[in-house]
Design an enzyme around this catalytic site. Structure first.
Site, PDB file in Angstrom:
ATOM      1  N   ASP A   1      -7.882  -4.003  -1.052  1.00  0.00           N
ATOM      2  CA  ASP A   1      -8.347  -4.172  -2.431  1.00  0.00           C
ATOM      3  C   ASP A   1      -8.331  -5.635  -2.846  1.00  0.00           C
ATOM      4  OD1 ASP A   1      -8.692  -1.364  -2.990  1.00  0.00           O
ATOM      5  OD2 ASP A   1      -6.517  -1.206  -3.004  1.00  0.00           O
TER       6      ASP A   1
ATOM      7  N   HIS B   1       0.841  -1.193   0.000  1.00  0.00           N
ATOM      8  CA  HIS B   1       0.000   0.000   0.000  1.00  0.00           C
ATOM      9  C   HIS B   1       0.871   1.236   0.000  1.00  0.00           C
ATOM     10  CE1 HIS B   1      -3.039   2.948   1.336  1.00  0.00           C
ATOM     11  NE2 HIS B   1      -3.910   2.115   0.831  1.00  0.00           N
TER      12      HIS B   1
END
Length: 432
Positions: free
Chosen positions: A363, A305
């Site tokens: 995600d 991330h």
């Protein structure tokens, strides 16, 4: 022409004031850097720039901390609901039962959209991307609700916020129904937020449709986890557009357009596309090896991330829900879901990913859940937009009420030609 980038870097010593927030790193106040010293700052992607003050969300990427108005995301995910979290983000405090009831009733009051808006969908091509339809229809809301142009009025701000949160699921479901050629389904307010959305997506007039409670629970949890995330690209876009004084629906539309990008809201869609490319469990080692090769452009989507340098706290929460969904929904066998679980298993054991802390992020798991719920890949970012609408409207309200709010106007480091005179066409020798 010499490139200014090749020039030796100059150094200077300046004294700048320091501002400290409630928690997190202090910031250097550079607001008078140009007026007093003649310098701008250079920060591509605004990676270390605090563009505003905000009291909404706090992130510590090193420690994997996410707080909404000071409340840890882990506690909210376990004990709260999406509408309660929406109230918290908008108002700063958790509601009493009566406050939550009034807020929920206000949302239900606005779930219907004007019938003229429904007819807008007939103008879209049958295979138009749902995000394209969402962008167009939300942008048109400013034509139906010009009353919110007086955005300094707190009552108008509240009305605008409630409308966006209430109407976005209805618009999103209509976009999906148009894409599959099914009749639109009107909202059923007694069902609740997530249940109502699933009903509008999948119900048909030919038969009864009962929402699976596990599916509704998973969707509500995903919406909580995606409700806000500090000054991300789409939220910053809403703030930048809103700083001009534009109609607030136009500012939200700008945020939707930004979210559509594969590097932002489209990341969970990219996960499914990656799994489709890998195709089979037996191909995973080859793709993992490609991901490790710095000369290979292939990347494992859904790992690591931009902000979280440790584990994404939202991924820890949603991982267990992912397994609950897969175990309880009784979905038909799906090779991509099996492939995703195997990829997760391999990556969590691989020293390369462990050393670099490239753990599966939110995600990765949200894409798996959406697929298990029967939501098509093209709708993934739309679902993200529904959740993030809460953060968008909260940041918009915070911005317009900020006494220090100014028109957003980033500057640049110019590296083009210096001043030069116009050369008549007949005298130009052409580029060498």
């Amino acid at each position: 022409m010499p490139n200014p980038k090749s020039k030796a870097q100059e150094t200077c010593t300046l004294t700048l004031p320091v501002r400290q927030g409630t928690v997190g790193p202090a910031v250097l106040d550079i607001s008078k850097l140009y007026s007093e010293h003649g310098y701008f700052t250079y920060d591509p992607g605004y990676a270390v720039t605090a563009s505003c003050e905000s009291a909404i969300t706090y992130i510590d990427g090193e420690k994997g901390i996410l707080l909404y108005r000071g409340y840890p995301i882990e506690q909210l995910a376990e004990k709260s609901t999406f509408l309660e979290v929406a109230y918290l983000i908008l108002n700063g405090e958790l509601p009493t039962q009566s406050e939550l009831d009034r807020f929920s009733d206000a949302i239900w009051h606005h779930t219907l959209i004007n019938e003229s808006l429904l007819r807008f969908f007939n103008g879209f091509h049958h295979d138009a991307h749902p995000m394209a339809m969402l962008t167009g229809v939300v942008g048109s809301l400013s034509a139906f609700y010009p009353d919110t142009q007086d955005f300094r009025d707190p009552t108008r701000q509240t009305l605008f916020s409630q409308r966006i949160i209430a109407k976005l699921p209805t618009i999103a479901a209509a976009a999906y129904k148009h894409s599959v050629g099914h009749p639109f389904v009107y909202p059923r307010n007694e069902l609740g937020y997530a249940n109502n959305l699933l009903h509008m997506l999948f119900a048909l007039p030919t038969e009864e449709y009962t929402v699976n409670p596990v599916a509704a629970q998973a969707l509500d949890l995903l919406f909580i986890l995606h409700a806000d995330h500090e000054q991300n690209a789409s939220t910053s876009t809403v703030r930048l557009a809103g700083s001009s004084g534009t109609n607030p629906y136009a500012a939200i539309t700008a945020g939707i357009g930004c979210l559509w990008g594969p590097a932002h809201g489209g990341a969970n869609e990219a996960v499914i596309n990656m799994l489709t490319e890998i195709q089979d469990v037996k191909n995973i080692p080859r793709y993992v090896a490609r991901a490790k090769d710095k000369d290979d452009p292939f990347r494992l989507m859904g790992f690591g991330h931009r902000v979280y340098k440790n584990y994404d706290p939202r991924a820890k929460i949603i991982r267990s829900m992912t397994y609950k969904v897969l175990e309880n929904l009784g979905h038909r066998p799906d090779p991509l879901l099996d492939l995703a679980m195997k990829l997760e298993e391999i990556a969590l054991r691989d020293d390369y990913f462990i050393e670099r802390k490239l753990y599966p992020n939110v995600d990765f798991y949200s894409g798996i859940i959406y697929r298990a719920l029967g939501i098509p890949t093209s709708m993934f970012t739309v679902m993200f937009a529904i959740a993030r609408s809460v953060g968008w409207v909260a940041h918009w309200c915070e911005m317009v009420n900020d006494p220090e709010q100014r028109l957003g106007r980033p500057r640049q480091l110019y590296i083009g030609p210096g001043r030069r005179d116009y050369v008549e066409r007949s005298q130009r020798s052409g580029k060498s």
